[in-house]
Design a protein around this motif. Sequence first.
Motif, PDB file in Angstrom:
ATOM      1  N   ASN A   3      36.118  49.446  46.620  1.00 34.70           N
ATOM      2  CA  ASN A   3      37.038  49.290  45.494  1.00 34.70           C
ATOM      3  C   ASN A   3      37.273  50.648  44.847  1.00 34.70           C
ATOM      4  O   ASN A   3      36.339  51.434  44.676  1.00 34.70           O
ATOM      5  N   THR A   5      39.814  52.735  41.664  1.00 36.51           N
ATOM      6  CA  THR A   5      40.727  52.638  40.533  1.00 36.51           C
ATOM      7  C   THR A   5      41.470  53.958  40.435  1.00 36.51           C
ATOM      8  O   THR A   5      40.846  55.026  40.380  1.00 36.51           O
ATOM      9  N   ASN A   7      44.606  56.173  38.433  1.00 36.09           N
ATOM     10  CA  ASN A   7      45.464  56.309  37.267  1.00 36.09           C
ATOM     11  C   ASN A   7      46.607  57.242  37.643  1.00 36.09           C
ATOM     12  O   ASN A   7      46.394  58.435  37.839  1.00 36.09           O
ATOM     13  N   SER A  12      47.274  52.199  35.523  1.00 35.69           N
ATOM     14  CA  SER A  12      46.030  51.980  36.234  1.00 35.69           C
ATOM     15  C   SER A  12      46.278  51.033  37.411  1.00 35.69           C
ATOM     16  O   SER A  12      46.915  49.984  37.254  1.00 35.69           O
ATOM     17  N   TYR A  13      45.763  51.415  38.589  1.00 31.88           N
ATOM     18  CA  TYR A  13      45.901  50.599  39.798  1.00 31.88           C
ATOM     19  C   TYR A  13      44.503  50.319  40.352  1.00 31.88           C
ATOM     20  O   TYR A  13      43.708  51.221  40.551  1.00 31.88           O
ATOM     21  N   SER A  14      44.228  49.038  40.620  1.00 33.71           N
ATOM     22  CA  SER A  14      42.973  48.634  41.217  1.00 33.71           C
ATOM     23  C   SER A  14      43.218  48.395  42.701  1.00 33.71           C
ATOM     24  O   SER A  14      44.018  47.537  43.072  1.00 33.71           O
ATOM     25  N   ARG A  16      41.606  47.630  46.505  1.00 36.18           N
ATOM     26  CA  ARG A  16      40.450  47.141  47.254  1.00 36.18           C
ATOM     27  C   ARG A  16      40.798  47.189  48.731  1.00 36.18           C
ATOM     28  O   ARG A  16      41.800  46.608  49.163  1.00 36.18           O
ATOM     29  N   VAL A  29      46.441  45.960  46.239  1.00 32.98           N
ATOM     30  CA  VAL A  29      46.704  46.784  45.072  1.00 32.98           C
ATOM     31  C   VAL A  29      47.071  45.839  43.932  1.00 32.98           C
ATOM     32  O   VAL A  29      48.087  45.140  44.000  1.00 32.98           O
ATOM     33  N   ASN A  30      46.223  45.783  42.911  1.00 29.04           N
ATOM     34  CA  ASN A  30      46.393  44.876  41.772  1.00 29.04           C
ATOM     35  C   ASN A  30      46.639  43.438  42.233  1.00 29.04           C
ATOM     36  O   ASN A  30      47.483  42.731  41.701  1.00 29.04           O
TER      37      ASN A  30
END
Length: 140
Positions: A3, A5, A7, A12-14, A16, A29-30
């Motif tokens: 994972n 993160t 910016n 902000s983008y999460s 995985r 992505v998100n």
Amino acid sequence: MKNFTFNINENSYSVRIVSQENNTINLEVNGTAYAVKMKEEVKTIKTPTLVRTPSKAAIEPVKISSASSGKIKVEAPIPGVILGLNVKVGDTVKDGDLLLVLEAMKMENNITSEKAGVVTAVNVAVGQQVLQGEVMIELE
């Protein structure tokens, strides 16, 4: 799998990473799934294997050179320090008798006589450093 993160421009983008097969990576992505194809295949890191080739040089025995006058010179096979002397001038030695102990590369090397004779000269002392090929003892 992993994972992350990110910016970007204060957004902000999460991210995985779900899986990787060859050069295709499945990620989210998100929460939105994507399949990304890499231009080059991702190389996996392997533990290196040490491969040694056998030495081509034969192990040299202690060099004993005989001059025409019948003298035998015992030379240092490698550089080192004299740890112990087992003979003195006038001693009679037989083939295989221990002449001295030479420390080289943190190992004790027993220097033995390859021929019988009488010690005519001892050119070294305990604690002395010698170079390869240096004459340590002379026999007759």
